[in-house]
Design a protein around this motif. Structure first.
Motif, short mmCIF file in Angstrom:
data_model
loop_
_atom_site.label_atom_id
_atom_site.label_comp_id
_atom_site.label_asym_id
_atom_site.label_seq_id
_atom_site.Cartn_x
_atom_site.Cartn_y
_atom_site.Cartn_z
N ALA A 1 0.84 -1.23 0.02
CA ALA A 1 -0.02 -0.07 0.01
C ALA A 1 0.86 1.27 0.11
CB ALA A 1 -0.82 0.07 1.13
N VAL A 2 1.98 1.30 0.83
CA VAL A 2 3.05 2.33 0.57
C VAL A 2 3.43 2.57 -0.72
CG1 VAL A 2 5.26 3.15 1.59
CG2 VAL A 2 3.72 2.27 3.04
N VAL A 3 3.91 1.73 -1.53
CA VAL A 3 4.35 1.60 -2.59
C VAL A 3 3.50 2.11 -3.72
CG1 VAL A 3 5.53 0.40 -4.77
CG2 VAL A 3 6.17 -0.37 -2.30
N GLN A 4 2.21 1.72 -3.41
CA GLN A 4 1.12 2.17 -4.50
C GLN A 4 0.97 3.73 -4.20
OE1 GLN A 4 -0.57 0.73 -6.66
NE2 GLN A 4 -0.64 -1.31 -6.21
N GLN A 5 0.92 4.13 -2.99
CA GLN A 5 0.85 5.49 -2.86
C GLN A 5 2.24 6.34 -3.17
OE1 GLN A 5 -0.69 6.98 1.02
NE2 GLN A 5 0.89 8.42 1.26
N ILE A 6 3.23 5.76 -3.27
CA ILE A 6 4.42 6.54 -3.74
C ILE A 6 4.07 6.58 -5.41
CG2 ILE A 6 6.94 6.24 -4.28
CD1 ILE A 6 7.13 5.20 -1.57
N LEU A 7 3.90 5.45 -5.79
CA LEU A 7 3.39 5.34 -7.63
C LEU A 7 2.60 6.45 -7.86
CD1 LEU A 7 3.90 1.62 -7.95
CD2 LEU A 7 5.65 3.41 -8.31
N ALA A 8 1.22 6.42 -7.17
CA ALA A 8 0.51 7.28 -7.42
C ALA A 8 0.55 8.69 -7.16
CB ALA A 8 -0.84 6.78 -6.83
N GLY A 9 1.23 9.05 -6.05
CA GLY A 9 1.43 10.57 -5.53
C GLY A 9 2.63 11.09 -5.77
N ASN A 10 3.48 10.70 -6.79
CA ASN A 10 4.90 11.13 -6.87
C ASN A 10 5.08 12.04 -8.00
OD1 ASN A 10 7.72 11.55 -7.48
ND2 ASN A 10 8.16 9.34 -6.54
N PRO A 11 5.06 13.25 -7.84
CA PRO A 11 4.99 14.09 -9.18
C PRO A 11 6.38 14.07 -10.01
CG PRO A 11 5.00 15.41 -7.13
CD PRO A 11 4.89 13.90 -6.62
N ASP A 12 7.58 13.89 -9.11
CA ASP A 12 8.63 13.86 -9.71
C ASP A 12 8.91 12.56 -10.68
OD1 ASP A 12 9.84 16.16 -8.76
OD2 ASP A 12 10.07 15.36 -6.73
N GLY A 13 8.35 11.57 -10.28
CA GLY A 13 8.38 10.15 -10.72
C GLY A 13 7.28 9.94 -11.88
N GLN A 14 6.33 10.71 -11.94
CA GLN A 14 5.05 10.63 -13.09
C GLN A 14 5.34 10.43 -14.42
OE1 GLN A 14 1.89 10.06 -12.27
NE2 GLN A 14 2.69 10.07 -10.07
N LYS A 15 6.76 10.93 -14.80
CA LYS A 15 7.10 10.86 -16.32
C LYS A 15 7.90 9.52 -16.36
CE LYS A 15 10.76 14.16 -15.97
NZ LYS A 15 11.36 15.34 -16.46
N ALA A 16 8.21 8.71 -15.16
CA ALA A 16 8.92 7.68 -15.37
C ALA A 16 8.09 6.49 -16.14
CB ALA A 16 9.37 7.25 -14.03
N LYS A 17 8.79 5.77 -17.22
CA LYS A 17 7.90 4.93 -17.79
C LYS A 17 8.39 3.53 -17.33
CE LYS A 17 7.42 7.18 -22.14
NZ LYS A 17 7.88 8.51 -21.97
N VAL A 18 9.43 3.32 -16.48
CA VAL A 18 9.96 1.98 -15.77
C VAL A 18 10.07 2.25 -14.39
CG1 VAL A 18 10.73 1.09 -18.11
CG2 VAL A 18 12.31 2.37 -16.44
N THR A 19 9.78 1.14 -13.82
CA THR A 19 9.79 1.40 -12.07
C THR A 19 10.41 -0.02 -11.61
OG1 THR A 19 7.66 2.63 -11.78
CG2 THR A 19 8.56 1.51 -10.12
N THR A 20 11.36 0.04 -10.55
CA THR A 20 11.82 -1.09 -9.90
C THR A 20 11.74 -0.64 -8.31
OG1 THR A 20 13.60 -2.53 -9.80
CG2 THR A 20 14.17 -0.38 -9.50
N VAL A 21 11.42 -2.04 -7.89
CA VAL A 21 10.90 -2.19 -6.10
C VAL A 21 11.82 -2.97 -5.62
CG1 VAL A 21 9.31 -2.46 -4.54
CG2 VAL A 21 8.55 -1.57 -7.00
N VAL A 22 12.80 -2.24 -4.77
CA VAL A 22 13.87 -2.96 -3.97
C VAL A 22 13.31 -2.94 -2.41
CG1 VAL A 22 15.74 -2.80 -5.58
CG2 VAL A 22 15.13 -1.01 -3.78
N VAL A 23 13.81 -4.02 -1.51
CA VAL A 23 13.39 -4.02 -0.36
C VAL A 23 14.75 -4.39 0.62
CG1 VAL A 23 11.18 -4.89 -0.64
CG2 VAL A 23 13.01 -6.92 -0.59
#
Length: 163
Positions: A39-61
């Motif tokens: 849910a935190v990752v979803q919030q970052i993806l949905a509400g990140n104005p700096d990353g909105q133009k990114a076409k690719v994403t990676t998630v690390v833990v």
């Protein structure tokens, strides 16, 4: 122009993802890949104005920025971005700066890290997460509380670092 040490500190997340980083101990992904952290990752993806133009994403833990499992990444397929494994990232030089790109697409990824997930004992969680895209990055502390319908109420409670 920012001081070189400050600039270097801002790229800590990027540097840690460099190929060849030491991975001495196996990470228990189940400690980081929870429904609350998703849910935190979803919030970052949905509400990140700096990353909105990114076409690719990676998630690390985890603290050593290990690649998340395909099952965890599959939860973010509806984000409109292509989710890529961290192992497909590489360094390139752009002018005098080093950047990380997704080699097959030559795109800079929005990088998201779940660094800590701690139970608060009442069903909610404290989660520290970070993101980086191009020259922007942030590290934030979130609280995720259970909500109706198996969902999570996620709130930023501390801006730990932002550039």
């Amino acid at each position: 122009m920012p001081h070189p040490l400050r600039r270097a500190a801002g790229f800590c997340l990027l540097l840690a993802l460099a190929p060849g980083c030491s991975r001495k101990h196996a990470l228990d992904h189940s400690l980081y890949e929870t429904s609350a952290s998703a849910a935190v990752v979803q919030q970052i993806l949905a509400g990140n104005p700096d990353g909105q133009k990114a076409k690719v994403t990676t998630v690390v833990v985890g603290p050593r920025l290990e690649a998340s499992t395909p099952e965890f990444q599959a939860q973010f397929a509806s984000s409109g971005r292509t989710l890529v494994p961290a192992g497909e990232l590489t360094w390139v030089e752009v002018g005098r700066e080093k950047r990380i790109i997704h080699l097959p697409t030559k795109q800079q990824p929005l990088q998201v890290q779940i660094s800590t997930v701690e139970s608060r004992g009442d069903g909610s969680y404290d989660i520290v997460a970070a993101w980086a895209y191009e020259t922007h990055m942030a590290r934030q502390r979130f609280v995720a509380k259970p909500a109706d319908g198996g969902k999570w109420d996620v709130k930023v409670v501390q801006e730990m670092e932002k550039k």
